[in-house]
Design a protein around this motif. Structure first.
Motif, PDB file in Angstrom:
ATOM      1  N   ASP A  75       1.079  -1.531  -0.005  1.00 27.08           N
ATOM      2  CA  ASP A  75       0.185  -0.153  -0.164  1.00 27.08           C
ATOM      3  C   ASP A  75       0.648   1.531  -0.325  1.00 27.08           C
ATOM      4  N   ALA A  76       1.954   0.862   1.045  1.00 30.94           N
ATOM      5  CA  ALA A  76       2.677   2.316   0.928  1.00 30.94           C
ATOM      6  C   ALA A  76       3.402   2.834  -0.556  1.00 30.94           C
ATOM      7  N   THR A 142      16.335   1.808  -3.807  1.00 25.81           N
ATOM      8  CA  THR A 142      16.755   2.815  -2.988  1.00 25.81           C
ATOM      9  C   THR A 142      15.283   3.645  -2.999  1.00 25.81           C
ATOM     10  N   VAL A 143      14.129   3.380  -3.386  1.00 20.45           N
ATOM     11  CA  VAL A 143      13.135   4.706  -2.665  1.00 20.45           C
ATOM     12  C   VAL A 143      13.268   4.865  -0.719  1.00 20.45           C
ATOM     13  N   ASP A 144      12.962   5.666  -0.792  1.00 22.79           N
ATOM     14  CA  ASP A 144      12.385   7.079   0.199  1.00 22.79           C
ATOM     15  C   ASP A 144      11.882   6.361   1.327  1.00 22.79           C
ATOM     16  N   GLY A 149       6.018   6.763   3.900  1.00 25.20           N
ATOM     17  CA  GLY A 149       5.273   6.316   5.382  1.00 25.20           C
ATOM     18  C   GLY A 149       5.832   4.607   6.205  1.00 25.20           C
ATOM     19  N   LEU A 150       7.244   4.727   5.835  1.00 21.22           N
ATOM     20  CA  LEU A 150       6.963   3.417   5.936  1.00 21.22           C
ATOM     21  C   LEU A 150       8.611   2.974   7.224  1.00 21.22           C
ATOM     22  N   ALA A 204      21.496   0.952   4.457  1.00 25.27           N
ATOM     23  CA  ALA A 204      20.055   0.639   5.149  1.00 25.27           C
ATOM     24  C   ALA A 204      18.829   1.248   4.288  1.00 25.27           C
ATOM     25  N   ALA A 205      17.682   0.386   3.663  1.00 29.10           N
ATOM     26  CA  ALA A 205      16.569   0.324   2.643  1.00 29.10           C
ATOM     27  C   ALA A 205      15.182  -0.454   3.238  1.00 29.10           C
ATOM     28  N   LEU A 206      14.789   0.003   2.415  1.00 27.72           N
ATOM     29  CA  LEU A 206      13.398  -1.333   2.573  1.00 27.72           C
ATOM     30  C   LEU A 206      13.814  -2.408   2.355  1.00 27.72           C
ATOM     31  N   VAL A 207      13.661  -3.757   2.848  1.00 25.92           N
ATOM     32  CA  VAL A 207      14.508  -4.759   1.823  1.00 25.92           C
ATOM     33  C   VAL A 207      12.684  -5.614   1.928  1.00 25.92           C
TER      34      VAL A 207
END
Length: 352
Positions: A75-76, A142-144, A149-150, A204-207
Motif C-alpha cells: 500500500d505504501a 532506493t525508495v525513500d 510512511g515506512l 539501510a533500505a526497505l528490503v
C-alpha cells in the motif's frame, strides 16, 4: 484438502467488497492451489479481477496479523517506481470472512518458476529478464522509505547480525529433532564464519525478504517487463544486500556444481540461453543503487544458510510426523548438500 468454504465467508466478503467497490451481479471466489504460507483467493467482482490474501486456517491472532504487515509496504509503494499490485483495502475485523485479510487487484502476466514463456526465448529478452530483476530490486532499495510512511517499519541497525542469530537459532531448534537421524557439522562451521564476518555499517533500505524470480509477475507484453512484485510478508527495513544475496542464490549458472536439491528450488532454465551471469547482475545492481558489493561471499553464504535452516526445520517437522510432504523428506540429504555449498562459497570455490 482446504476448500474455499474453509477460508472465506462468501456473504461477508461480498458485503465488504460491495461497501468498497459498489454492488455487482458477478461474484466468484477460487482458491489458488500453489500457495505455501498465506492463502491466496482469486475473486471476480464484476469486470474486475481481485486477489484476497489471508492467513492459513488455525493461525493465532498474533501471527495472523502478519498478513496485514504484508499489506503495509504494498500500500505504501503505490505510485512509486516499484511495481506492486494496486491495493483495494485491508480488514482487521475477523468476523467479516473468518480472519484478517486484505484485497488487491490481480496482476496479469506470468510467474517464471520452471520455464519461461516462448515469447521470451529471444537472447535479448533473456538478458532483459535479469536486468528487470535487478532494476526492480534497485527500485525497492532506493525508495525513500520515510517519505512513503515506512520509517517505523523495522530497525536497520544490527539487522544483518540479527539475521545470522535468528537463523542459527532456527537450526539449533531443528537439530534437537534431526541429529538423532544424521548430523550436519558443516552448518556449524558456516554459522561461525558468518558470525565472525558480519559486515560493518551496511546500507539501510526497505528490503523485500524473499526476492527471487518466482515472486514477481512479468506482464503479458514483450520484451519482458515486471508488472508486480509479490509476497512481501518478510519485508522490513534492513540490509539490502541480503536481498541481493538471496536473488543470486536462486540464480544458477551452467558452471555451477548444483546439488540435486537446488534443481528443485531454482529455475532450471536459467542455466541455458543468454541469461545474465550473477557477476553481471551484481555489477548492474551496483550501478543502479550506488551500493558497493565487496563482500558477496558473506551475503551468498548467508542466503544458503537461511535456506538450509528452513530445510532443517522442514525435516524436523517431517520426523515429528507433522508433515508427509516429500520435499520435507528430501531435506535429509538436501540440507547437508546446501551446507557443503555454503562452505564452498566461503572458501572461494564458487566464485561470483
Amino acid at each position: 484438502m482446504t476448500e474455499v468454504t474453509d477460508l472465506v465467508d462468501r456473504d461477508g466478503l461480498r458485503e465488504f467488497l460491495a461497501s468498497e467497490l459498489g454492488e455487482t451481479e458477478t461474484f466468484d471466489v477460487k482458491r489458488h492451489e500453489e500457495g505455501f504460507s498465506n492463502e491466496t483467493l482469486f475473486v471476480t467482482w464484476g469486470d474486475r479481477e481481485l486477489v484476497v490474501r489471508r492467513p492459513p486456517p488455525g493461525e493465532t491472532a498474533d501471527t495472523a496479523h502478519d498478513i496485514l504487515r504484508e499489506y503495509t509496504p504494498i500500500d505504501a509503494l503505490q505510485g512509486t517506481d516499484v511495481p506492486v499490485p494496486r491495493t483495494v483495502a485491508a480488514c482487521e475485523d475477523t468476523s467479516v470472512i473468518g480472519s484478517v485479510f486484505y484485497v488487491m487487484e490481480r496482476v496479469d502476466g506470468d510467474v517464471l518458476r520452471f520455464s519461461a514463456p516462448g515469447r521470451f526465448n529471444d537472447p535479448d529478452h533473456q538478458r532483459r529478464i535479469g536486468e528487470e530483476m535487478v532494476d526492480t530490486l534497485a527500485a525497492i532499495h532506493t525508495v525513500d522509505y520515510e517519505s512513503v510512511g515506512l520509517d517505523d517499519f523495522g530497525d536497520p541497525e544490527g539487522f544483518t547480525e540479527r539475521q545470522v542469530k535468528r537463523w542459527t537459532e532456527q537450526i539449533e531448534w531443528a537439530f534437537e529433532e534431526t541429529t538423532a537421524k544424521r548430523e550436519v557439522p558443516e552448518i556449524g562451521r558456516v554459522g561461525d564464519w558468518l558470525t565472525e564476518n558480519v559486515p560493518t555499517n551496511p546500507p539501510a533500505a526497505l528490503v523485500h525478504g524473499d526476492y527471487k524470480l518466482d515472486n514477481v509477475i512479468f506482464g503479458p507484453e514483450t520484451p519482458p517487463e515486471i508488472a508486480g512484485v509479490l509476497d512481501w510478508e518478510m519485508s522490513t527495513l534492513g540490509d539490502p544486500l541480503c536481498d541481493l544475496g538471496w536473488l543470486l542464490f536462486f540464480w544458477p549458472e551452467e558452471k555451477d556444481p548444483l546439488p540435486p536439491i537446488m534443481q528443485t528450488i531454482s529455475p532450471p532454465f536459467l542455466t541455458t540461453g543468454e541469461y545474465p551471469t550473477r557477476a553481471a547482475l551484481t555489477e548492474r545492481y551496483e550501478e543502479k543503487t550506488g551500493f558497493t558489493v565487496d563482500n558477496h561471499r558473506f551475503y551468498r553464504a548467508l542466503a544458503v544458510y537461511k535456506m538450509a535452516a528452513l530445510g532443517e526445520m522442514f525435516y524436523a517437522r517431517y520426523l515429528m510426523g507433522n508433515s508427509d510432504n516429500r520435499f520435507y523428506e528430501m531435506m535429509d540429504d538436501g540440507v547437508p548438500a546446501m551446507a557443503e555449498q555454503a562452505v564452498s562459497i566461503i572458501e572461494g570455490d564458487q566464485p561470483l
